[in-house]
Design an enzyme around this catalytic site. Structure first.
Site, PDB file in Angstrom:
ATOM      1  N   GLU A  37      -9.006 -10.617  -8.350  1.00 47.77           N
ATOM      2  CA  GLU A  37      -8.071  -9.503  -8.114  1.00 47.77           C
ATOM      3  C   GLU A  37      -6.857  -9.587  -9.041  1.00 47.77           C
ATOM      4  O   GLU A  37      -6.351  -8.564  -9.504  1.00 47.77           O
ATOM      5  CB  GLU A  37      -7.647  -9.491  -6.635  1.00 47.77           C
TER       6      GLU A  37
ATOM      7  N   ASN B 204      -2.577  -0.276   6.682  1.00 52.48           N
ATOM      8  CA  ASN B 204      -1.960  -1.482   7.249  1.00 52.48           C
ATOM      9  C   ASN B 204      -0.862  -2.072   6.366  1.00 52.48           C
ATOM     10  O   ASN B 204      -0.442  -3.209   6.567  1.00 52.48           O
ATOM     11  CB  ASN B 204      -3.028  -2.518   7.632  1.00 52.48           C
TER      12      ASN B 204
ATOM     13  N   HIS C  77      -1.976  -5.508   1.275  1.00 51.15           N
ATOM     14  CA  HIS C  77      -3.241  -6.204   1.031  1.00 51.15           C
ATOM     15  C   HIS C  77      -2.949  -7.588   0.485  1.00 51.15           C
ATOM     16  O   HIS C  77      -2.014  -7.769  -0.298  1.00 51.15           O
ATOM     17  CB  HIS C  77      -4.082  -5.424  -0.001  1.00 51.15           C
TER      18      HIS C  77
ATOM     19  N   LYS D 160       0.828  -1.212   0.000  1.00 52.57           N
ATOM     20  CA  LYS D 160       0.000   0.000   0.000  1.00 52.57           C
ATOM     21  C   LYS D 160       0.865   1.266   0.000  1.00 52.57           C
ATOM     22  O   LYS D 160       2.063   1.213   0.327  1.00 52.57           O
ATOM     23  CB  LYS D 160      -0.937  -0.035   1.209  1.00 52.57           C
TER      24      LYS D 160
ATOM     25  N   TYR E 248     -12.378  -2.284  -4.401  1.00 55.09           N
ATOM     26  CA  TYR E 248     -12.895  -2.566  -3.054  1.00 55.09           C
ATOM     27  C   TYR E 248     -14.433  -2.586  -3.023  1.00 55.09           C
ATOM     28  O   TYR E 248     -15.025  -2.360  -1.959  1.00 55.09           O
ATOM     29  CB  TYR E 248     -12.363  -1.534  -2.069  1.00 55.09           C
TER      30      TYR E 248
HETATM   31  P1  CMP Z   1      -7.270  -4.916   3.065  1.00 56.67           P
HETATM   32  O1  CMP Z   1      -6.650  -6.248   3.234  1.00 56.67           O
HETATM   33  O2  CMP Z   1      -6.735  -4.053   1.996  1.00 56.67           O
HETATM   34  O3  CMP Z   1      -8.840  -5.123   2.827  1.00 56.67           O
HETATM   35  C1  CMP Z   1      -9.788  -4.158   3.172  1.00 56.67           C
HETATM   36  C2  CMP Z   1      -9.206  -3.050   3.983  1.00 56.67           C
HETATM   37  O4  CMP Z   1     -10.139  -2.299   4.712  1.00 56.67           O
HETATM   38  C3  CMP Z   1      -8.290  -3.628   5.051  1.00 56.67           C
HETATM   39  O5  CMP Z   1      -7.125  -4.126   4.454  1.00 56.67           O
HETATM   40  C4  CMP Z   1      -8.115  -2.436   5.967  1.00 56.67           C
HETATM   41  O6  CMP Z   1      -7.095  -1.539   5.527  1.00 56.67           O
HETATM   42  C5  CMP Z   1      -9.467  -1.764   5.828  1.00 56.67           C
HETATM   43  N1  CMP Z   1     -10.328  -2.004   6.999  1.00 56.67           N
HETATM   44  C6  CMP Z   1     -10.814  -3.186   7.402  1.00 56.67           C
HETATM   45  N2  CMP Z   1     -11.567  -3.033   8.523  1.00 56.67           N
HETATM   46  C7  CMP Z   1     -11.535  -1.714   8.816  1.00 56.67           C
HETATM   47  C8  CMP Z   1     -12.098  -0.924   9.853  1.00 56.67           C
HETATM   48  N3  CMP Z   1     -12.862  -1.465  10.808  1.00 56.67           N
HETATM   49  N4  CMP Z   1     -11.848   0.396   9.844  1.00 56.67           N
HETATM   50  C9  CMP Z   1     -11.087   0.946   8.886  1.00 56.67           C
HETATM   51  N5  CMP Z   1     -10.512   0.244   7.858  1.00 56.67           N
HETATM   52  C10 CMP Z   1     -10.729  -1.066   7.835  1.00 56.67           C
END
Ligand code: CMP
Length: 138
Positions: free
Chosen positions: A126, A112, A115, A9, A49
């Site tokens: 994907e 985070n 992904h 990311k 998404y």
């Molecule tokens: P990712 O694996 O990219 O898939 C969906 C993303 O949504 C996840 O990583 C997080 O970055 C984000 N995400 C999931 N849950 C939450 C939450 N409760 N609040 C904010 N962001 C979230």
């Protein structure tokens, strides 16, 4: 060999953590079968998404992912989808196990660091979002 889709990311790219992340991925036994650096538009991020579009965090998620370049990869390994999810750790870095990519390189649940597809079906969808067949090593 199973394939999964991952991307580093924007926050991890900006913090110069891409090389360390790819090194960990290869050391964990994954083959990088395709790789590209791209920047998604807001519309492309919304499409990627789409399954989260009803969630309260959808707009933040889309903005975070489209605010800078990402590095998308196809990763090949036996049991690639589940093994990659273990390597990433929990979505919230604060709750992720020590040594996982999100623990090491994630800043928050919104940022985070990385992904990974959460099922084989989503991995195939994907992979098709980012790559065409000719770009993927068999
Ligand atoms: P990712 O694996 O990219 O898939 C969906 C993303 O949504 C996840 O990583 C997080 O970055 C984000 N995400 C999931 N849950 C939450 C939450 N409760 N609040 C904010 N962001 C979230």
């Amino acid at each position: 060999m199973e394939k999964t889709l991952a991307f580093i990311k924007p926050e991890a790219v900006c913090n110069n953590n891409s090389g360390k992340i790819i090194d960990s991925i290869e050391n964990a036994g994954f083959q990088v079968a395709a790789l590209k650096m791209v920047r998604l538009s807001v519309e492309q991020a919304q499409k990627f998404y789409e399954i989260h579009k009803e969630k309260a965090f959808f707009d933040d998620l889309v903005n975070n992912i489209s605010c800078g370049s990402i590095i998308a990869m196809v990763l090949a390994k036996e049991n690639a989808v589940d093994d990659f999810r273990k390597l990433m750790g929990a979505a919230n870095p604060a709750a992720a196990e020590e040594g996982t990519l999100r623990k090491l390189y994630g800043e928050s649940i919104e940022k985070n660091g990385i992904h990974g597809a959460d099922s084989l079906e989503n991995a195939n969808t994907e992979i098709g979002f980012f790559f065409n067949k000719l770009e993927i090593i068999e």
